[in-house]
Design a protein around this motif. Sequence first.
Motif, short mmCIF file in Angstrom:
data_model
loop_
_atom_site.label_atom_id
_atom_site.label_comp_id
_atom_site.label_asym_id
_atom_site.label_seq_id
_atom_site.Cartn_x
_atom_site.Cartn_y
_atom_site.Cartn_z
N ASN A 90 37.85 34.29 43.33
CA ASN A 90 38.87 35.32 43.44
C ASN A 90 40.01 34.81 44.30
O ASN A 90 39.84 33.92 45.13
CB ASN A 90 38.30 36.59 44.08
CG ASN A 90 37.28 37.26 43.19
OD1 ASN A 90 37.35 37.18 41.97
ND2 ASN A 90 36.32 37.93 43.80
N ASP A 131 40.85 38.14 40.03
CA ASP A 131 40.19 36.99 39.44
C ASP A 131 41.19 35.84 39.33
O ASP A 131 42.27 36.01 38.74
CB ASP A 131 39.64 37.36 38.06
CG ASP A 131 38.96 36.20 37.39
OD1 ASP A 131 39.67 35.42 36.73
OD2 ASP A 131 37.74 36.07 37.55
N ARG A 134 40.49 42.06 37.37
CA ARG A 134 39.39 42.59 38.18
C ARG A 134 38.62 41.42 38.79
O ARG A 134 38.20 40.51 38.09
CB ARG A 134 38.45 43.45 37.34
CG ARG A 134 37.26 43.98 38.14
CD ARG A 134 36.41 44.93 37.33
NE ARG A 134 37.17 46.04 36.79
CZ ARG A 134 37.58 47.10 37.49
NH1 ARG A 134 37.31 47.16 38.77
NH2 ARG A 134 38.25 48.06 36.92
N PRO A 135 38.44 41.42 40.12
CA PRO A 135 37.75 40.30 40.76
C PRO A 135 36.27 40.29 40.39
O PRO A 135 35.67 41.33 40.12
CB PRO A 135 37.95 40.56 42.25
CG PRO A 135 38.20 42.02 42.36
CD PRO A 135 38.86 42.43 41.08
N SER A 136 35.72 39.11 40.41
CA SER A 136 34.29 39.01 40.15
C SER A 136 33.53 39.46 41.39
O SER A 136 34.02 39.36 42.52
CB SER A 136 33.92 37.57 39.80
OG SER A 136 34.26 36.70 40.86
N ASP A 137 32.36 40.01 41.17
CA ASP A 137 31.54 40.54 42.27
C ASP A 137 30.89 39.45 43.11
O ASP A 137 30.55 39.67 44.25
CB ASP A 137 30.45 41.46 41.73
CG ASP A 137 31.04 42.73 41.15
OD1 ASP A 137 32.12 43.15 41.58
OD2 ASP A 137 30.39 43.30 40.25
N ASP A 138 30.71 38.28 42.51
CA ASP A 138 29.96 37.21 43.19
C ASP A 138 30.82 36.32 44.08
O ASP A 138 30.34 35.37 44.62
CB ASP A 138 29.19 36.37 42.16
CG ASP A 138 30.10 35.78 41.11
OD1 ASP A 138 31.12 36.40 40.78
OD2 ASP A 138 29.77 34.69 40.61
#
Length: 114
Positions: free
Chosen positions: A3, A12, A109-113
């Motif tokens: 991110n 992202d 949308r940013p990745s959760d990881d």
Amino acid sequence: MPNTQTPYGPVDTDALHRLQDSFDTSEILRIVDLVDTIRTRVGEPAGIRDDLLQLHGMAHTVLNGAGLVSGATNPALVEQAETIVEELDDLIRMLQRAVHALRPLELLRPSDDA
């Protein structure tokens, strides 16, 4: 997937790079103009709002036996309904184009990881 932190929150990184190369932000301003057009068509005198109120009066008279609310100079009930349906269909198409134009921004949308 990494991110990138921006002044408006994380996004992202891969999507950011793709959109920086392909997304025309002036499209958002065109959508603002579209919203202004829709607002005028919906709310101004003789706009869809007034047309719907007139249609309600006509339908209320024909379907519910209510007293006459408008004169014989108005369009026929079916013509009024068809005109409004066409106008609403046109507005829906305009809004669908706006959604299509903005949809790529959701890819940020940013990745959760990360």
